[in-house]
Scaffold this active site. Sequence first.
Site, PDB file in Angstrom:
ATOM      1  N   GLY A 181      -5.506 -27.436  10.974  1.00 18.80           N
ATOM      2  CA  GLY A 181      -6.526 -28.453  10.920  1.00 18.80           C
ATOM      3  C   GLY A 181      -7.612 -28.211  11.944  1.00 18.80           C
ATOM      4  N   ILE A 182      -8.354 -29.255  12.250  1.00 18.43           N
ATOM      5  CA  ILE A 182      -9.424 -29.175  13.223  1.00 18.43           C
ATOM      6  C   ILE A 182      -9.004 -29.935  14.469  1.00 18.43           C
ATOM      7  CG2 ILE A 182     -10.612 -31.254  12.383  1.00 18.43           C
ATOM      8  CD1 ILE A 182     -13.244 -29.799  12.923  1.00 18.43           C
ATOM      9  N   GLY A 183      -9.375 -29.444  15.611  1.00 19.43           N
ATOM     10  CA  GLY A 183      -9.015 -30.130  16.843  1.00 19.43           C
ATOM     11  C   GLY A 183      -8.625 -29.163  17.932  1.00 19.43           C
ATOM     12  N   ALA A 184      -8.379 -29.725  19.118  1.00 21.61           N
ATOM     13  CA  ALA A 184      -8.124 -28.897  20.294  1.00 21.61           C
ATOM     14  C   ALA A 184      -6.835 -28.094  20.167  1.00 21.61           C
ATOM     15  CB  ALA A 184      -8.079 -29.776  21.541  1.00 21.61           C
ATOM     16  N   GLU A 204      -4.864 -28.087   3.764  1.00 21.94           N
ATOM     17  CA  GLU A 204      -5.683 -29.183   3.244  1.00 21.94           C
ATOM     18  C   GLU A 204      -7.139 -28.998   3.667  1.00 21.94           C
ATOM     19  OE1 GLU A 204      -6.334 -33.648   4.829  1.00 21.94           O
ATOM     20  OE2 GLU A 204      -4.270 -33.109   4.325  1.00 21.94           O
ATOM     21  N   GLY A 296      -3.089 -35.941   4.997  1.00 16.68           N
ATOM     22  CA  GLY A 296      -2.149 -35.019   4.376  1.00 16.68           C
ATOM     23  C   GLY A 296      -0.966 -34.672   5.250  1.00 16.68           C
TER      24      GLY A 296
END
Length: 388
Positions: A181-184, A204, A296
């Site tokens: 996913g997106i993030g640190a 996803e 998700g």
Amino acid sequence: MSSGASVAPLALLGLVDDELDTYRLNIINASPGVPVRAGVEHETVFIGPGVRGLPGLRYTPCRLSLVPYLFDSTFAPDIVLAHVSPPRNGRVSLGIEVMTMVAAIESARARGALVLGQVNAAMPYTFGDGELDVTDFDALYESDLPLALPDLPTVDPSPDFVRIGELTAARVADGATLQLGIGAAPDATLPGLAARRHLGIWSEMFSDGVLRLERAGALDSRRDIVGSFVVGSAELYEWMHLNPRVVMRRTEVVNNPGVIARQPQLTSINTALQIDLLGQANASRVRGRVYSGFGGQTDFIVGALHSRGGQALMALRSIHPKTGTSTIVPRLEEPVTSFQHSAVITEQGVAEVFGHPEAEQRHNLIEHAAHPDARPLLREAARELVGV
């Protein structure tokens, strides 16, 4: 029903907003700029920053893989607004957000509802389920408004996230399939993954990290890069445009736990706001109010656990940086988003969860994932949990 995330068709939404005094607007992860006024009722399964905290917001809890089925019942659309690429050989593409839009368009056409497309030259043409005939639309509207594609800055991760990334990457083997996913936490994992080989992507969503892995030679060139929506930089979107390696699939496929389970060594990397000593995670509520939604996470955790050699990892700091409170808590006071993860990873270490008795789970979470300052109270709470 409208495209959401960072690609809401704002020009079309503006036209509809001018024509209708009252209406209900369904957007997943709505971005700032969508109509917010008296007479517009918002509904969603995943709350975005554009509508978060609005009075009267209608939130429907639902796993993302099941959302398309709502378009034949409680979410049946009267108008569908889609953001699309310019036509190519009689077809347009939903570009970086396929997700639930294909099902919404199919539902609208089956019911005789209106389907409108906002054509934007900045939208990359991607292959897969988001390729639609121009005849699927009642009208196409060209807009010169800038596409809301955020050019995400590269931020040096904190020492905590560097450590989390190292520990997470160490669990990923050559040939694994990634949900990133997106993030640190996912971003911090990337440096350790660059040395891997034959990795696959079944996610996803994905961001610029996938492009970095491709350029590092970590991805298997024989496997499609599969996603459902993308949030990233202009460079990423340019790379995706007409790229046969990138295949965008609808939510019912990408998020289907049974299909996820068929991906080799599916390694799901997610995060949470809190995890309790029963191994339950809260990833969607803050102080009793819904912050986002299921998304998700539940789909991929179940699918990863059923994948041969797969694992569902939860990566987070041991302390909330803003409040200074422990992210490992005795018992969740908020509704559970997911549970039975393979392991919980913080900057303190790795707590093995799946397949271990509850007593060992509690011990691992306290001694290997919790911050040392929080451990005395957690040990006391663990003694009280005996027999629960």
